[in-house]
Design a protein around this motif. Structure first.
Motif, PDB file in Angstrom:
ATOM      1  N   SER A  87       0.856  -1.185   0.000  1.00  0.00           N
ATOM      2  CA  SER A  87       0.000   0.000   0.000  1.00  0.00           C
ATOM      3  C   SER A  87       0.896   1.241   0.000  1.00  0.00           C
ATOM      4  O   SER A  87       2.098   1.166   0.294  1.00  0.00           O
ATOM      5  N   VAL A  88       0.309   2.384  -0.311  1.00  0.00           N
ATOM      6  CA  VAL A  88       1.066   3.635  -0.299  1.00  0.00           C
ATOM      7  C   VAL A  88       1.640   3.888   1.094  1.00  0.00           C
ATOM      8  O   VAL A  88       2.815   4.239   1.232  1.00  0.00           O
ATOM      9  N   PHE A  89       0.832   3.684   2.118  1.00  0.00           N
ATOM     10  CA  PHE A  89       1.314   3.883   3.490  1.00  0.00           C
ATOM     11  C   PHE A  89       2.500   2.970   3.780  1.00  0.00           C
ATOM     12  O   PHE A  89       3.499   3.398   4.371  1.00  0.00           O
ATOM     13  N   ALA A 122       4.712  13.178   5.838  1.00  0.00           N
ATOM     14  CA  ALA A 122       5.262  13.075   4.480  1.00  0.00           C
ATOM     15  C   ALA A 122       4.157  12.879   3.449  1.00  0.00           C
ATOM     16  O   ALA A 122       4.200  13.444   2.351  1.00  0.00           O
ATOM     17  N   ILE A 123       3.166  12.081   3.800  1.00  0.00           N
ATOM     18  CA  ILE A 123       2.029  11.841   2.906  1.00  0.00           C
ATOM     19  C   ILE A 123       1.249  13.138   2.679  1.00  0.00           C
ATOM     20  O   ILE A 123       0.861  13.455   1.547  1.00  0.00           O
ATOM     21  N   ILE A 149      -0.771  13.288  -1.139  1.00  0.00           N
ATOM     22  CA  ILE A 149      -1.223  11.955  -1.551  1.00  0.00           C
ATOM     23  C   ILE A 149      -2.093  11.298  -0.476  1.00  0.00           C
ATOM     24  O   ILE A 149      -2.205  10.068  -0.420  1.00  0.00           O
ATOM     25  N   SER A 150      -2.723  12.102   0.380  1.00  0.00           N
ATOM     26  CA  SER A 150      -3.562  11.545   1.448  1.00  0.00           C
ATOM     27  C   SER A 150      -4.682  10.682   0.897  1.00  0.00           C
ATOM     28  O   SER A 150      -5.067   9.667   1.505  1.00  0.00           O
ATOM     29  N   ALA A 201       7.603  10.977  -0.973  1.00  0.00           N
ATOM     30  CA  ALA A 201       7.095  10.911   0.405  1.00  0.00           C
ATOM     31  C   ALA A 201       7.926   9.950   1.243  1.00  0.00           C
ATOM     32  O   ALA A 201       8.213  10.215   2.422  1.00  0.00           O
ATOM     33  N   ARG A 202       8.344   8.831   0.657  1.00  0.00           N
ATOM     34  CA  ARG A 202       9.194   7.880   1.396  1.00  0.00           C
ATOM     35  C   ARG A 202      10.508   8.542   1.802  1.00  0.00           C
ATOM     36  O   ARG A 202      10.985   8.373   2.925  1.00  0.00           O
ATOM     37  N   ALA A 203      11.087   9.330   0.878  1.00  0.00           N
ATOM     38  CA  ALA A 203      12.337  10.036   1.185  1.00  0.00           C
ATOM     39  C   ALA A 203      12.116  11.077   2.286  1.00  0.00           C
ATOM     40  O   ALA A 203      12.964  11.246   3.166  1.00  0.00           O
TER      41      ALA A 203
END
Length: 264
Positions: free
Chosen positions: A103-105, A133-134, A139-140, A161-163
């Motif tokens: 998942s994105v999260f 970050a999200i 990108i929520s 967002a991961r970075a």
């Protein structure tokens, strides 16, 4: 002077980059002296095959330089262990996501690996960093989607967002606008510009979108056949740096518009 040095996140001194084999050493570029400062968006540009990827691999400690020094926060990059390096520098590469079933999260949460315990449990601090970050990357609404459901543009925002969740002083991206249309190329670079200012992080990216980089970046690192120079876009334009970036038989740089045009 001390305050000025504190703002320098990455610095190279007389850096030479290239490749070594048993038979010979191939130098791609030498005498590279650049400084990346806190809160700046910096574009790395140059013609195809000029050595941008080699420079990025050297700056990120993926490969060793031929000569010279690279410092992050006034510490030689070779003196960092992998975990400590991951706490000061995060990478967004062009490779495909290993598991698009995440998942994105979950994918953004991978940015917290340098801080989690050995079983990878997320603390409240980790979850807050992920959610922040999200939100910062807008990108929520994608938070619970699987990565295989995303467009290239959406996935690139997730990788950024991961970075951000990794919470490093320096973020380095390798061609973040590859495979995107014109609108999304501009969107991603405009987002990076906004993030550099809002988070006070230093963001370095390589790109072929030179016109956009000239418009949006605080500083540019320009690689040519003869040298590697770093300065503000305005100063580089006045020096005529872009006029020598490509062969003059087909493309010319227009100083007035700050863009390239095809010769008639």
């Amino acid at each position: 002077m001390i305050k000025q040095n504190e703002n320098i996140i990455l610095k190279t001194q007389d850096l030479s980059i290239g490749y070594t084999s048993k038979k010979e050493t191939t130098i791609v570029a030498s005498n590279i002296n650049i400084e990346l400062r806190r809160g700046e968006l910096v574009g790395l540009i140059g013609a195809n095959g000029i050595g941008k990827s080699t420079l990025l691999r050297s700056l990120t400690h993926v490969q060793n330089p031929i000569d010279g020094f690279i410092e992050i926060n006034e510490k030689d990059i070779s003196k960092y262990n992998p975990i400590d390096l991951a706490k000061v520098m995060s990478l967004v590469l062009t490779e495909q996501v290993a598991s698009k079933n995440l998942s994105v999260f979950e994918l953004v949460a991978l940015g917290r690996q340098p801080y989690t315990n050995w079983v990878g449990n997320l603390s409240e601090e980790d979850i807050n960093a992920i959610n922040t970050a999200i939100k910062q990357t807008n990108i929520s609404d994608l938070k619970n989607k699987r990565c295989f459901e995303l467009s290239d543009g959406q996935l690139q925002k997730v990788m950024i967002a991961r970075a951000l969740a990794q919470d490093t002083d320096l973020i380095i991206l390798d061609e973040p606008t590859t495979h995107l249309d014109m609108y999304h190329k501009a969107y991603i670079l405009k987002l990076l510009q906004k993030l550099a200012k809002e988070t006070n992080k230093t963001i370095l990216f390589s790109s072929h979108e030179i016109d956009l980089a000239i418009q949006l970046c605080d500083n540019l690192v320009v690689m040519t056949k003869n040298e590697v120079v770093s300065d503000t876009p305005c100063h580089l334009i006045s020096k005529g740096t872009f006029e020598n970036l490509f062969p003059k038989d087909l493309i010319a740089f227009d100083e007035v518009t700050g863009s390239f045009r095809v010769k008639k």
